[in-house]
Design a protein around this motif. Structure first.
Motif, PDB file in Angstrom:
ATOM      1  N   GLN A  26       0.952  -0.982   0.046  1.00 49.67           N
ATOM      2  CA  GLN A  26       0.101  -0.056  -0.153  1.00 49.67           C
ATOM      3  C   GLN A  26       0.789   1.088   0.137  1.00 49.67           C
ATOM      4  N   ASP A  27       1.131   1.770  -1.032  1.00 53.42           N
ATOM      5  CA  ASP A  27       1.998   2.936  -1.305  1.00 53.42           C
ATOM      6  C   ASP A  27       1.020   4.527  -1.292  1.00 53.42           C
ATOM      7  N   SER A  42       9.666   5.528  -2.342  1.00 52.65           N
ATOM      8  CA  SER A  42       8.800   4.293  -2.250  1.00 52.65           C
ATOM      9  C   SER A  42       8.968   3.430  -3.423  1.00 52.65           C
ATOM     10  N   SER A  43       8.989   4.190  -4.472  1.00 58.70           N
ATOM     11  CA  SER A  43       8.980   3.402  -5.842  1.00 58.70           C
ATOM     12  C   SER A  43      10.259   2.403  -5.879  1.00 58.70           C
ATOM     13  N   GLU A  44      11.273   2.920  -5.747  1.00 59.50           N
ATOM     14  CA  GLU A  44      12.717   2.499  -5.499  1.00 59.50           C
ATOM     15  C   GLU A  44      12.652   1.181  -4.612  1.00 59.50           C
ATOM     16  N   ILE A  45      12.190   1.469  -3.601  1.00 60.99           N
ATOM     17  CA  ILE A  45      12.059   0.171  -2.665  1.00 60.99           C
ATOM     18  C   ILE A  45      11.080  -0.985  -3.329  1.00 60.99           C
ATOM     19  N   LEU A  89      12.777  -8.530   4.126  1.00 58.93           N
ATOM     20  CA  LEU A  89      12.258  -7.196   3.828  1.00 58.93           C
ATOM     21  C   LEU A  89      12.852  -6.107   4.572  1.00 58.93           C
ATOM     22  N   THR A  90      13.289  -6.632   5.709  1.00 57.04           N
ATOM     23  CA  THR A  90      14.329  -5.334   6.477  1.00 57.04           C
ATOM     24  C   THR A  90      15.615  -5.480   5.558  1.00 57.04           C
ATOM     25  N   ALA A  91      16.049  -6.333   5.129  1.00 57.29           N
ATOM     26  CA  ALA A  91      17.442  -6.380   4.648  1.00 57.29           C
ATOM     27  C   ALA A  91      17.245  -5.566   3.452  1.00 57.29           C
ATOM     28  N   ILE A  92      16.270  -5.673   2.639  1.00 51.43           N
ATOM     29  CA  ILE A  92      16.033  -4.988   1.395  1.00 51.43           C
ATOM     30  C   ILE A  92      15.948  -3.424   1.579  1.00 51.43           C
ATOM     31  N   ILE A  93      15.231  -3.223   2.829  1.00 50.92           N
ATOM     32  CA  ILE A  93      15.236  -1.577   3.230  1.00 50.92           C
ATOM     33  C   ILE A  93      16.411  -1.135   3.728  1.00 50.92           C
ATOM     34  N   ARG A  94      17.186  -1.911   4.439  1.00 50.72           N
ATOM     35  CA  ARG A  94      18.425  -1.554   4.874  1.00 50.72           C
ATOM     36  C   ARG A  94      19.331  -1.157   3.722  1.00 50.72           C
ATOM     37  N   ALA A  95      19.419  -2.279   2.682  1.00 53.67           N
ATOM     38  CA  ALA A  95      20.378  -2.053   1.746  1.00 53.67           C
ATOM     39  C   ALA A  95      20.000  -0.626   1.046  1.00 53.67           C
ATOM     40  N   TYR A  96      18.589  -0.394   0.811  1.00 52.62           N
ATOM     41  CA  TYR A  96      18.335   0.892   0.165  1.00 52.62           C
ATOM     42  C   TYR A  96      18.775   2.117   0.953  1.00 52.62           C
ATOM     43  N   GLN A  97      18.554   2.034   2.278  1.00 51.90           N
ATOM     44  CA  GLN A  97      19.006   2.983   3.045  1.00 51.90           C
ATOM     45  C   GLN A  97      20.610   3.243   3.106  1.00 51.90           C
ATOM     46  N   GLN A  98      21.382   2.081   2.831  1.00 49.41           N
ATOM     47  CA  GLN A  98      22.768   2.128   2.715  1.00 49.41           C
ATOM     48  C   GLN A  98      23.073   2.863   1.452  1.00 49.41           C
TER      49      GLN A  98
END
Length: 367
Positions: free
Chosen positions: A52-53, A60-63, A135-144
């Motif tokens: 739900q975006d 958000s689109s990149e994640i 999911l947490t790993a994907i979000i953290r990778a984007y944050q990094q």
């Protein structure tokens, strides 16, 4: 030595003449190798996820794009409200959901940081934990990638909530599978030797000359195992509630009704096996190897069906315990009603009718 070779030759003749023996010797090992080699994996893949975006920005689109590219997730069409999320969880089409707030991209550059809500179906706690970790790993990778030098103050903080099993009690996952497995053992395996035992003991003549009709003979064979299975079911529920702290959220009446239907399906299958075999050993082997293994491997009890190749997912649709396992999880753990399990119920009822009809037709009234 000539006598030894003669007996060896005779045994070869017996083996090659008996198709069931050939199936046991070569068929079952091949099936087991294929199952253990290709179908079984502890790695979770193709997890259904809904998004739900509410932000609809670049971040958000990149994640979302990264989640879509991951082999671990299968993104469903976008949802627009919490009611859609709840409906998807109830019908089983998703295992987790991600909700982006309206100001997600703007909050990234604030000191407090931005937040993402992650909802997970914890009726299967292992899958839920693994999905959340992915999911947490994907979000953290984007944050990094967004902040490689860590000089900015913004950050993304996932908020986690485990649905249906917030305590992550592992018993909630295996209790439905254990129930299905016990029913298959008690109902199918023991019933499968019922008619064969009469043949081997020579008492089938008494049954055939009695005024009993074939359908009454089969029913008389099945009723004791129906009662024993229900007693086992009650004991399992008592142990689950008082020993394993499992909360039964659904209707007990519906659970018992669905269990009786599944027991009748197993009894019908056992009677069919008993009618087409000539020895107790063969009947027991077919019922144990042919029914217990699919119950363990092709119901989603031990290994997620999403991990398996398409051919095994198709084969799993002919395993009765798959539908019963889905029913018990939906009713007992999620508290859903008949409106969510009517399809599985109809399939089980159809299987019971077909199996019982074939068993009755294959019942030989002459020796």
């Amino acid at each position: 030595m000539k006598q030894l070779f003669a007996f060896i030759r005779k045994e070869f003749y017996h083996v090659f003449r008996d198709r069931r023996t050939l199936l046991i010797l070569f068929g079952f090992p091949i099936v087991q190798i294929l199952l253990f080699g290709f179908a079984l994996s502890s790695e979770v893949k193709n997890i259904g996820v809904a998004i739900q975006d509410n932000a609809h920005d670049v971040n958000s689109s990149e994640i979302i794009n990264r989640i879509q590219k991951s082999s671990y997730f299968k993104v469903k069409e976008e949802i627009v409200s919490y009611s859609d999320v709840e409906r998807r969880f109830k019908d089983g089409s998703i295992r987790c959901a991600i909700i982006f707030p309206v100001n997600f991209g703007q909050d990234l550059y604030r000191k407090e940081g931005s937040r993402i809500q992650i909802l997970a179906d914890a009726s299967d706690p292992n899958t839920a934990t693994i999905a959340v970790n992915y999911l947490t790993a994907i979000i953290r990778a984007y944050q990094q990638d967004l902040n490689p030098n860590r000089t900015l103050s913004y950050q993304i903080v996932p908020q986690l909530r485990q649905l249906y099993n917030e305590e992550q009690n592992g018993s909630l996952n295996f209790i439905p599978g254990v129930i299905a497995l016990i029913f298959m053992i008690v109902s199918t395996a023991l019933t499968s030797v019922a008619v064969v035992r009469e043949k081997e003991l020579g008492t089938m003549e008494i049954l055939l000359v009695s005024p009993f009709k074939p359908i009454l003979v089969l029913i008389a064979k099945a009723i004791p195992y129906l009662v024993l299975s229900l007693i086992n079911f009650i004991i399992i529920l008592l142990l689950a509630v008082f020993l394993l702290n499992v909360e039964i959220r659904g209707s007990l009446v519906l659970i018992f009704a669905e269990s009786i239907l599944f027991i009748i399906t197993c009894l019908s299958l056992g009677l069919l096996i008993s009618n087409v075999t000539d020895s107790q050993q063969t009947a027991m082997l077919i019922s144990m190897m042919g029914m217990m293994l699919p119950t363990l491997l092709l119901t989603g009890f031990m290994f997620p069906l999403e991990n398996m190749p398409s051919i095994f997912q198709v084969i799993s649709h002919i395993v009765p315990s798959r539908y019963y396992y889905a029913i018990i999880k939906a009713v007992m753990l999620k508290g859903l009603g008949f409106g969510y399990v009517w399809k599985e119920t109809l399939i089980l009822a159809g299987m019971a009718v077909v199996l019982l009809s074939i068993a009755l037709k294959r019942f030989k009234i002459r020796l």
